[in-house]
Scaffold this active site. Structure first.
Site, PDB file in Angstrom:
ATOM      1  N   HIS A   1      -0.152  -2.351  -7.613  1.00 27.34           N
ATOM      2  CA  HIS A   1      -1.167  -1.898  -6.557  1.00 27.34           C
ATOM      3  C   HIS A   1      -2.505  -1.924  -6.687  1.00 27.34           C
ATOM      4  O   HIS A   1      -2.970  -0.893  -7.557  1.00 27.34           O
ATOM      5  CB  HIS A   1      -0.473  -0.532  -6.029  1.00 27.34           C
TER       6      HIS A   1
ATOM      7  N   GLU B   1      -2.207   0.922  -9.586  1.00 30.20           N
ATOM      8  CA  GLU B   1      -0.928   1.829  -9.606  1.00 30.20           C
ATOM      9  C   GLU B   1       0.316   0.870  -9.836  1.00 30.20           C
ATOM     10  O   GLU B   1       0.359  -0.068  -9.119  1.00 30.20           O
ATOM     11  CB  GLU B   1      -0.781   2.316  -8.188  1.00 30.20           C
TER      12      GLU B   1
ATOM     13  N   ASN C   1      -3.272   6.269  -1.828  1.00 24.51           N
ATOM     14  CA  ASN C   1      -3.149   6.469  -0.322  1.00 24.51           C
ATOM     15  C   ASN C   1      -2.390   7.533   0.426  1.00 24.51           C
ATOM     16  O   ASN C   1      -2.832   7.764   1.440  1.00 24.51           O
ATOM     17  CB  ASN C   1      -2.393   5.003   0.084  1.00 24.51           C
TER      18      ASN C   1
ATOM     19  N   SER D   1       0.946  -1.236   0.077  1.00 22.14           N
ATOM     20  CA  SER D   1       0.253   0.029  -0.055  1.00 22.14           C
ATOM     21  C   SER D   1       1.062   1.198   0.027  1.00 22.14           C
ATOM     22  O   SER D   1       0.391   2.459  -0.413  1.00 22.14           O
ATOM     23  CB  SER D   1      -0.905  -0.107   1.258  1.00 22.14           C
TER      24      SER D   1
HETATM   25  C1  LIG Z   1      -5.510   0.368   1.344  1.00 21.96           C
HETATM   26  C2  LIG Z   1      -4.945   0.479  -0.010  1.00 21.96           C
HETATM   27  O1  LIG Z   1      -3.811   0.175  -0.301  1.00 21.96           O
HETATM   28  C3  LIG Z   1      -5.616   0.833  -1.248  1.00 21.96           C
HETATM   29  C4  LIG Z   1      -7.357   0.855  -1.360  1.00 21.96           C
HETATM   30  O2  LIG Z   1      -7.619  -0.335  -1.646  1.00 21.96           O
HETATM   31  S1  LIG Z   1      -7.820   1.968  -0.592  1.00 21.96           S
HETATM   32  C5  LIG Z   1      -9.918   1.366  -0.956  1.00 21.96           C
HETATM   33  C6  LIG Z   1     -10.410   1.716  -2.302  1.00 21.96           C
HETATM   34  N1  LIG Z   1     -11.797   1.306  -2.193  1.00 21.96           N
HETATM   35  C7  LIG Z   1     -12.688   2.142  -2.140  1.00 21.96           C
HETATM   36  O3  LIG Z   1     -12.459   3.322  -2.076  1.00 21.96           O
HETATM   37  C8  LIG Z   1     -14.074   1.614  -2.276  1.00 21.96           C
HETATM   38  C9  LIG Z   1     -15.046   2.618  -1.841  1.00 21.96           C
HETATM   39  N2  LIG Z   1     -16.436   1.667  -2.047  1.00 21.96           N
HETATM   40  C10 LIG Z   1     -17.152   1.369  -2.931  1.00 21.96           C
HETATM   41  O4  LIG Z   1     -16.636   1.743  -4.303  1.00 21.96           O
HETATM   42  C11 LIG Z   1     -18.504   0.783  -2.872  1.00 21.96           C
HETATM   43  O5  LIG Z   1     -18.772   0.848  -1.588  1.00 21.96           O
HETATM   44  C12 LIG Z   1     -18.304  -0.668  -3.330  1.00 21.96           C
HETATM   45  C13 LIG Z   1     -17.670  -1.008  -4.794  1.00 21.96           C
HETATM   46  C14 LIG Z   1     -17.182  -1.530  -2.373  1.00 21.96           C
HETATM   47  C15 LIG Z   1     -19.480  -1.503  -2.974  1.00 21.96           C
HETATM   48  O6  LIG Z   1     -20.421  -0.921  -3.923  1.00 21.96           O
HETATM   49  P1  LIG Z   1     -21.888  -0.564  -3.221  1.00 21.96           P
HETATM   50  O7  LIG Z   1     -22.579   0.035  -4.346  1.00 21.96           O
HETATM   51  O8  LIG Z   1     -22.018   0.084  -1.847  1.00 21.96           O
HETATM   52  O9  LIG Z   1     -22.473  -2.096  -2.877  1.00 21.96           O
HETATM   53  P2  LIG Z   1     -22.921  -3.069  -3.797  1.00 21.96           P
HETATM   54  O10 LIG Z   1     -24.148  -2.841  -4.622  1.00 21.96           O
HETATM   55  O11 LIG Z   1     -23.362  -4.043  -2.861  1.00 21.96           O
HETATM   56  O12 LIG Z   1     -21.718  -3.470  -4.522  1.00 21.96           O
HETATM   57  C16 LIG Z   1     -21.547  -2.877  -5.888  1.00 21.96           C
HETATM   58  C17 LIG Z   1     -20.806  -4.316  -6.656  1.00 21.96           C
HETATM   59  O13 LIG Z   1     -19.658  -4.545  -6.145  1.00 21.96           O
HETATM   60  C18 LIG Z   1     -19.624  -5.871  -5.934  1.00 21.96           C
HETATM   61  N3  LIG Z   1     -18.763  -6.271  -4.499  1.00 21.96           N
HETATM   62  C19 LIG Z   1     -19.062  -5.536  -3.403  1.00 21.96           C
HETATM   63  N4  LIG Z   1     -18.115  -5.687  -2.456  1.00 21.96           N
HETATM   64  C20 LIG Z   1     -17.444  -7.071  -2.984  1.00 21.96           C
HETATM   65  C21 LIG Z   1     -16.332  -7.596  -2.548  1.00 21.96           C
HETATM   66  N5  LIG Z   1     -15.722  -7.400  -1.548  1.00 21.96           N
HETATM   67  N6  LIG Z   1     -15.565  -8.322  -3.430  1.00 21.96           N
HETATM   68  C22 LIG Z   1     -16.354  -8.386  -4.793  1.00 21.96           C
HETATM   69  N7  LIG Z   1     -17.236  -7.852  -5.256  1.00 21.96           N
HETATM   70  C23 LIG Z   1     -17.847  -7.008  -4.147  1.00 21.96           C
HETATM   71  C24 LIG Z   1     -21.249  -6.407  -5.646  1.00 21.96           C
HETATM   72  O14 LIG Z   1     -21.044  -7.670  -5.936  1.00 21.96           O
HETATM   73  C25 LIG Z   1     -21.669  -5.258  -6.801  1.00 21.96           C
HETATM   74  O15 LIG Z   1     -21.575  -6.344  -8.093  1.00 21.96           O
HETATM   75  P3  LIG Z   1     -22.697  -6.094  -9.177  1.00 21.96           P
HETATM   76  O16 LIG Z   1     -22.218  -4.294  -9.504  1.00 21.96           O
HETATM   77  O17 LIG Z   1     -22.060  -6.842 -10.309  1.00 21.96           O
HETATM   78  O18 LIG Z   1     -23.882  -6.222  -8.806  1.00 21.96           O
HETATM   79  N1  LIG Z   2      -6.609  -4.134   2.476  1.00 20.39           N
HETATM   80  C1  LIG Z   2      -6.792  -3.383   1.629  1.00 20.39           C
HETATM   81  O1  LIG Z   2      -7.684  -2.286   1.325  1.00 20.39           O
HETATM   82  C2  LIG Z   2      -5.663  -3.106   0.751  1.00 20.39           C
HETATM   83  C3  LIG Z   2      -4.447  -3.910   1.353  1.00 20.39           C
HETATM   84  N2  LIG Z   2      -3.319  -3.642   0.164  1.00 20.39           N
HETATM   85  C4  LIG Z   2      -2.028  -4.209   0.677  1.00 20.39           C
HETATM   86  O2  LIG Z   2      -1.916  -5.603   0.311  1.00 20.39           O
HETATM   87  C5  LIG Z   2      -1.173  -6.419   1.251  1.00 20.39           C
HETATM   88  C6  LIG Z   2      -2.185  -7.435   1.808  1.00 20.39           C
HETATM   89  O3  LIG Z   2      -3.116  -6.808   2.516  1.00 20.39           O
HETATM   90  P1  LIG Z   2      -4.467  -7.510   3.105  1.00 20.39           P
HETATM   91  O4  LIG Z   2      -5.010  -8.485   2.120  1.00 20.39           O
HETATM   92  O5  LIG Z   2      -5.373  -6.757   3.665  1.00 20.39           O
HETATM   93  O6  LIG Z   2      -4.089  -8.278   4.480  1.00 20.39           O
HETATM   94  P2  LIG Z   2      -4.645  -9.505   5.145  1.00 20.39           P
HETATM   95  O7  LIG Z   2      -4.154  -9.598   6.649  1.00 20.39           O
HETATM   96  O8  LIG Z   2      -6.122  -9.578   4.922  1.00 20.39           O
HETATM   97  O9  LIG Z   2      -3.752 -10.738   4.573  1.00 20.39           O
HETATM   98  C7  LIG Z   2      -2.691 -10.967   4.699  1.00 20.39           C
HETATM   99  C8  LIG Z   2      -2.402 -12.619   4.442  1.00 20.39           C
HETATM  100  O10 LIG Z   2      -0.850 -12.734   4.242  1.00 20.39           O
HETATM  101  C9  LIG Z   2      -0.339 -13.921   4.824  1.00 20.39           C
HETATM  102  N3  LIG Z   2       0.799 -13.945   5.111  1.00 20.39           N
HETATM  103  C10 LIG Z   2       1.804 -13.478   6.069  1.00 20.39           C
HETATM  104  N4  LIG Z   2       2.825 -13.770   6.064  1.00 20.39           N
HETATM  105  C11 LIG Z   2       3.038 -14.511   4.815  1.00 20.39           C
HETATM  106  C12 LIG Z   2       4.142 -15.306   3.968  1.00 20.39           C
HETATM  107  N5  LIG Z   2       5.357 -15.310   4.578  1.00 20.39           N
HETATM  108  N6  LIG Z   2       3.737 -16.110   3.063  1.00 20.39           N
HETATM  109  C13 LIG Z   2       2.496 -16.055   2.572  1.00 20.39           C
HETATM  110  N7  LIG Z   2       1.305 -15.467   3.196  1.00 20.39           N
HETATM  111  C14 LIG Z   2       1.799 -14.911   4.320  1.00 20.39           C
HETATM  112  C15 LIG Z   2      -1.367 -13.944   6.167  1.00 20.39           C
HETATM  113  O11 LIG Z   2      -1.279 -15.189   6.694  1.00 20.39           O
HETATM  114  C16 LIG Z   2      -2.836 -13.331   5.548  1.00 20.39           C
HETATM  115  O12 LIG Z   2      -3.510 -14.457   5.222  1.00 20.39           O
HETATM  116  C17 LIG Z   2      -0.398  -5.440   2.275  1.00 20.39           C
HETATM  117  O13 LIG Z   2       0.438  -5.167   1.789  1.00 20.39           O
HETATM  118  C18 LIG Z   2      -1.748  -4.332   2.022  1.00 20.39           C
HETATM  119  O14 LIG Z   2      -1.035  -3.245   2.395  1.00 20.39           O
HETATM  120  C19 LIG Z   2      -3.438  -3.022  -0.854  1.00 20.39           C
HETATM  121  C20 LIG Z   2      -4.533  -2.564  -1.303  1.00 20.39           C
HETATM  122  C21 LIG Z   2      -5.755  -2.656  -0.559  1.00 20.39           C
END
Ligand SMILES: CC(=O)CC(=O)SCCNC(=O)CCNC(=O)[C@H](O)C(C)(C)COP(=O)(O)OP(=O)(O)OC[C@H]1O[C@@H](n2cnc3c(N)ncnc32)[C@H](O)[C@@H]1OP(=O)(O)O
Ligand SMILES: NC(=O)C1=CN([C@@H]2O[C@H](COP(=O)(O)OP(=O)(O)OC[C@H]3O[C@@H](n4cnc5c(N)ncnc54)[C@H](O)[C@@H]3O)[C@@H](O)[C@H]2O)C=CC1
Length: 280
Positions: free
Chosen positions: A138, A150, A188, A117
């Site tokens: 990413h 990304e 992020n 991330s």
């Molecule tokens: C931390 C990092 O490193 C980076 C990151 O990922 S940061 C996070 C980035 N993500 C976001 O910002 C997500 C923001 N949220 C959203 O876009 C929406 O809430 C969402 C797409 C997650 C859900 O959408 P929603 O309209 O609220 O709900 P919902 O109608 O149930 O879902 C829309 C679609 O997504 C699918 N979906 C929802 N959650 C899902 C999941 N966990 N896995 C797979 N599919 C999923 C649903 O099945 C639905 O599919 P269809 O269009 O084919 O019917």
């Molecule tokens: N959660 C999110 O929304 C997002 C997360 N990421 C990144 O993706 C990566 C994974 O995050 P998540 O799936 O959320 O974490 P998670 O905690 O759901 O899953 C991580 C998994 O890695 C496994 N693991 C740990 N050590 C390992 C090893 N040595 N070999 C194989 N597997 C191992 C763990 O058992 C666990 O199942 C992180 O780097 C996170 O920052 C990127 C985009 C979005």
């Protein structure tokens, strides 16, 4: 590009494995314990079953996609892949060790990509003997839904590696943006500080979690509020991103909210543990 090893079968690894298998590639899905791999496969099955119900794919497609996913707890079962997508927990030391092991185990021609991330691709590359073949790939959560990947170039990533991964992203039906490595990349660096600020607003008693989320949904047209999003991402992941931004930039504007730390210490990580800002 034919065969891909996805390392880590958690929130992201399972989603990425689904996307890659759904695009027709063979996948080896690996985690440290079989129960983690099985949980990942269960999530994939559930998602595919929903697509069958909605008529987006047939039951035969579902079986074919699942048939392309082999599971293992031994990284060496993916020794012959063309690409590794690493999605283990967001910890630099752990990821560095994993890249060192991948470099020893996976054939020399393979590209090693990280779904990190916010961490440094150059640091991961430096743990290998093939830094030109190490890159950030990413994905966003939920991986099967979100359009963006990304593609992050570290100091040593070659143009050839970048071009191969950009083409792969397109084969997966996603859109790539090019990023020169920097902490938190593009999304992020903006998104997680917003979540962090929402945690401060809650901690200071300015508003309830529900009202903070309603405010951003109705006032800024976000699909879900920042606290619900933190629960979806994982509060541990959000905290790890803030820690990286804070340490790397040495800038107080990225200070992690103590409430994030408190929730993580309690094991309230969000949806994946049944409790975070909300209870599931
Ligand atoms: C931390 C990092 O490193 C980076 C990151 O990922 S940061 C996070 C980035 N993500 C976001 O910002 C997500 C923001 N949220 C959203 O876009 C929406 O809430 C969402 C797409 C997650 C859900 O959408 P929603 O309209 O609220 O709900 P919902 O109608 O149930 O879902 C829309 C679609 O997504 C699918 N979906 C929802 N959650 C899902 C999941 N966990 N896995 C797979 N599919 C999923 C649903 O099945 C639905 O599919 P269809 O269009 O084919 O019917
Ligand atoms: N959660 C999110 O929304 C997002 C997360 N990421 C990144 O993706 C990566 C994974 O995050 P998540 O799936 O959320 O974490 P998670 O905690 O759901 O899953 C991580 C998994 O890695 C496994 N693991 C740990 N050590 C390992 C090893 N040595 N070999 C194989 N597997 C191992 C763990 O058992 C666990 O199942 C992180 O780097 C996170 O920052 C990127 C985009 C979005």
């Amino acid at each position: 590009m034919k065969k891909v090893l996805v390392l880590g079968a958690g929130t992201m690894g399972s989603g990425i494995a689904q996307v890659v298998a759904q695009a027709g590639f063979s996948v080896v899905l690996c985690d440290v314990e079989d129960r983690f791999v099985q949980r990942g496969v269960f999530l994939i099955e559930k998602n595919l079953a929903r697509q069958v119900e909605k008529g987006k794919i047939t039951a035969a497609d579902k079986e074919a996609i699942l048939g392309r996913i082999k599971t293992t707890t031994n990284m060496a079962d993916g020794a012959d892949v063309d690409l590794v997508i690493e999605a283990v927990i967001e910890n630099l030391e752990l990821k560095t060790n994993v890249f060192r092991e991948l470099d020893r185990t996976i054939r020399k021609e393979a590209i090693l990509a990280s779904n990190t991330s916010a961490l440094s691709i150059s640091a991961l590359a430096a743990a290998t003997s093939r830094p030109e073949k190490v890159i950030g790939m990413h994905f966003f959560n939920p991986a099967p839904v979100m359009q963006l990947v990304e593609v992050v170039k570290g100091s040593a990533t070659s143009e050839e590696t970048f071009a191969t991964i950009k083409a792969m992203v397109e084969k997966l039906g996603k859109t790539a943006v090019a990023v020169n490595e920097a902490p938190g990349f593009i999304v992020n660096r903006m998104l997680v500080p917003m979540i962090n600020e929402a945690a401060y607003i809650l901690m200071e008693g300015v508003a309830s979690a529900e009202d903070i989320d309603t405010a951003m949904k109705l006032g800024a047209n976000h699909p879900i509020g920042p606290l619900a999003l933190a629960d979806m991402i994982g509060i541990d992941v959000c905290l790890a991103v803030m820690e990286t931004l804070y340490a790397e930039f040495s800038d107080a504007k990225y200070r992690p909210c103590p409430l994030l730390r408190k929730l993580v210490r309690a094991g309230y990580l969000g949806r994946k543990t049944g409790k975070g800002f909300y209870t599931y």
